[in-house]
Write a protein that holds these residues in place. Structure first.
Motif, short mmCIF file in Angstrom:
data_model
loop_
_atom_site.label_atom_id
_atom_site.label_comp_id
_atom_site.label_asym_id
_atom_site.label_seq_id
_atom_site.Cartn_x
_atom_site.Cartn_y
_atom_site.Cartn_z
N GLY A 127 0.82 -1.19 0.00
CA GLY A 127 0.00 0.00 0.00
C GLY A 127 0.85 1.25 0.00
N THR A 128 0.24 2.36 -0.37
CA THR A 128 0.92 3.64 -0.36
C THR A 128 0.40 4.44 0.82
OG1 THR A 128 1.15 3.59 -2.76
CG2 THR A 128 1.38 5.73 -1.69
N ARG A 129 1.32 4.88 1.65
CA ARG A 129 0.96 5.55 2.89
C ARG A 129 1.84 6.78 3.11
NH1 ARG A 129 -2.16 1.78 2.70
NH2 ARG A 129 -2.92 0.38 4.27
N LEU A 130 1.45 7.61 4.08
CA LEU A 130 2.17 8.80 4.47
C LEU A 130 3.42 8.45 5.26
CD1 LEU A 130 2.01 11.95 4.67
CD2 LEU A 130 0.86 11.58 6.87
N LYS A 131 4.47 9.26 5.10
CA LYS A 131 5.65 9.16 5.95
C LYS A 131 6.10 10.56 6.34
CE LYS A 131 9.80 8.11 4.16
NZ LYS A 131 10.64 9.29 4.18
N LEU A 132 6.68 10.68 7.52
CA LEU A 132 7.15 11.96 8.06
C LEU A 132 8.54 11.78 8.62
CD1 LEU A 132 3.97 12.76 10.17
CD2 LEU A 132 4.54 13.75 7.95
N GLY A 133 9.27 12.87 8.78
CA GLY A 133 10.57 12.75 9.40
C GLY A 133 11.16 14.09 9.78
N ALA A 134 12.20 14.04 10.61
CA ALA A 134 12.92 15.23 11.04
C ALA A 134 14.34 14.83 11.39
CB ALA A 134 12.24 15.86 12.25
N GLY A 135 15.23 15.79 11.36
CA GLY A 135 16.60 15.48 11.71
C GLY A 135 17.51 16.68 11.65
N LEU A 136 18.82 16.40 11.76
CA LEU A 136 19.87 17.41 11.66
C LEU A 136 20.84 17.00 10.57
CD1 LEU A 136 20.81 18.19 15.37
CD2 LEU A 136 19.68 19.71 13.75
N GLN A 137 21.38 17.99 9.91
CA GLN A 137 22.38 17.75 8.87
C GLN A 137 23.59 18.65 9.15
OE1 GLN A 137 21.32 16.92 4.70
NE2 GLN A 137 22.19 18.94 4.28
N TYR A 138 24.80 18.11 8.94
CA TYR A 138 26.02 18.88 9.10
C TYR A 138 26.81 18.85 7.80
CZ TYR A 138 30.52 20.53 10.72
OH TYR A 138 31.67 21.24 10.86
N GLN A 139 27.13 20.02 7.27
CA GLN A 139 27.85 20.15 6.00
C GLN A 139 29.35 20.05 6.28
OE1 GLN A 139 25.71 20.64 3.32
NE2 GLN A 139 27.46 20.18 2.01
N LEU A 140 29.98 18.95 5.85
CA LEU A 140 31.42 18.77 6.05
C LEU A 140 32.23 19.64 5.10
CD1 LEU A 140 31.72 14.91 6.51
CD2 LEU A 140 32.06 16.67 8.24
N ASP A 141 31.84 19.65 3.84
CA ASP A 141 32.46 20.50 2.83
C ASP A 141 31.42 20.80 1.75
OD1 ASP A 141 32.41 18.36 0.93
OD2 ASP A 141 34.45 17.76 1.42
N ARG A 142 31.85 21.34 0.64
CA ARG A 142 30.92 21.75 -0.41
C ARG A 142 30.05 20.60 -0.93
NH1 ARG A 142 31.05 21.77 -5.58
NH2 ARG A 142 31.21 23.05 -7.11
N ASN A 143 30.59 19.38 -0.93
CA ASN A 143 29.89 18.24 -1.51
C ASN A 143 29.37 17.21 -0.52
OD1 ASN A 143 32.27 19.03 -3.58
ND2 ASN A 143 30.41 18.47 -4.66
N VAL A 144 29.92 17.13 0.66
CA VAL A 144 29.60 16.04 1.59
C VAL A 144 28.94 16.57 2.85
CG1 VAL A 144 30.55 14.12 2.94
CG2 VAL A 144 31.56 14.69 0.72
N SER A 145 27.85 15.91 3.24
CA SER A 145 27.18 16.25 4.49
C SER A 145 26.79 14.97 5.23
CB SER A 145 25.95 17.13 4.24
OG SER A 145 25.03 16.47 3.41
N LEU A 146 26.64 15.09 6.53
CA LEU A 146 26.20 13.98 7.39
C LEU A 146 24.80 14.29 7.88
CD1 LEU A 146 29.42 13.59 9.56
CD2 LEU A 146 28.81 12.33 7.49
N ARG A 147 24.00 13.22 8.04
CA ARG A 147 22.62 13.38 8.53
C ARG A 147 22.34 12.42 9.67
NH1 ARG A 147 18.28 13.36 3.52
NH2 ARG A 147 18.83 15.41 2.68
N GLY A 148 21.55 12.91 10.61
CA GLY A 148 20.93 12.08 11.63
C GLY A 148 19.44 12.32 11.53
N GLU A 149 18.64 11.24 11.41
CA GLU A 149 17.20 11.42 11.17
C GLU A 149 16.33 10.44 11.93
OE1 GLU A 149 15.77 12.69 7.04
OE2 GLU A 149 17.47 11.35 6.61
N TRP A 150 15.11 10.86 12.17
CA TRP A 150 14.01 9.99 12.59
C TRP A 150 12.96 10.08 11.49
CZ3 TRP A 150 9.17 12.26 13.12
CH2 TRP A 150 8.14 11.39 13.46
N GLU A 151 12.43 8.92 11.09
CA GLU A 151 11.34 8.88 10.11
C GLU A 151 10.27 7.91 10.57
OE1 GLU A 151 12.83 9.10 5.76
OE2 GLU A 151 14.45 8.19 6.93
#
Length: 175
Positions: A127-151
């Protein structure tokens, strides 16, 4: 098997999109973490509700505060002495970004997941259902970032209002 074919198709489409679109807005990423099944006990037996979950995704940044993401997710499995429940799916999200300070950003997401939930007792449901999420992102450099999330992936099976909370850490690469 159908879900695996859909996942391969989604990844292929994202790869084709990355060669056709402007490189500055495209990114890919992956995350791994813990999936937590929230639903009825499997077969009435005590259920282990946590397992490793992961997701692979690609996205396009529309502006500094909004992106569209699509990908595949494996939410892990819950198990009891009576059986197992395993969920996988494909998703599309709108992702909002709010810059904070010193490379950090808050992120929020809302979207849809087309998930398949396989219960060893009652079979498979899709089935197709709703999803939600939130988190933090840290930009290491111009191209690379790290994420921590809850979904939260709402799975809504015939046995009740089942969902899976996925807590992950991951990395993005922006082209």
């Amino acid at each position: 098997m159908k879900l695996i074919a859909q996942s391969i198709l989604a990844v292929t489409a994202l790869a084709a999109l990355s060669t056709a679109a402007q490189a500055e807005g495209l990114y890919v990423g992956g995350s791994v973490g813990a999936g937590h099944y929230k639903g009825e006990a499997i077969g009435g037996a005590e259920t282990d509700r946590a397992d490793t979950g992961l997701k692979l995704y690609g996205g396009y940044t529309i502006n500094p505060n909004l992106a569209i993401e699509a990908g595949a997710v494996d939410l892990g499995k819950a198990s009891s002495s009576a059986g197992t429940v395993k969920s996988t799916g494909l998703f599309v999200d709108a992702v909002g970004t709010l810059p904070l300070d010193k490379g950090f950003s808050a992120i929020g997401r809302v979207g849809l997941v087309n998930a398949g939930t396989t219960n060893s007792i009652s079979g498979s449901e899709y089935g197709t259902r709703l999803k939600l999420g939130a988190g933090l992102q840290y930009q290491l450099d111009r191209n690379v970032s790290l994420r921590g999330e809850w979904e939260r992936y709402n799975l809504g099976t015939s046995t009740g209002n089942t969902h899976n909370d996925l807590y992950t850490v991951g990395v993005n690469y922006k082209f």
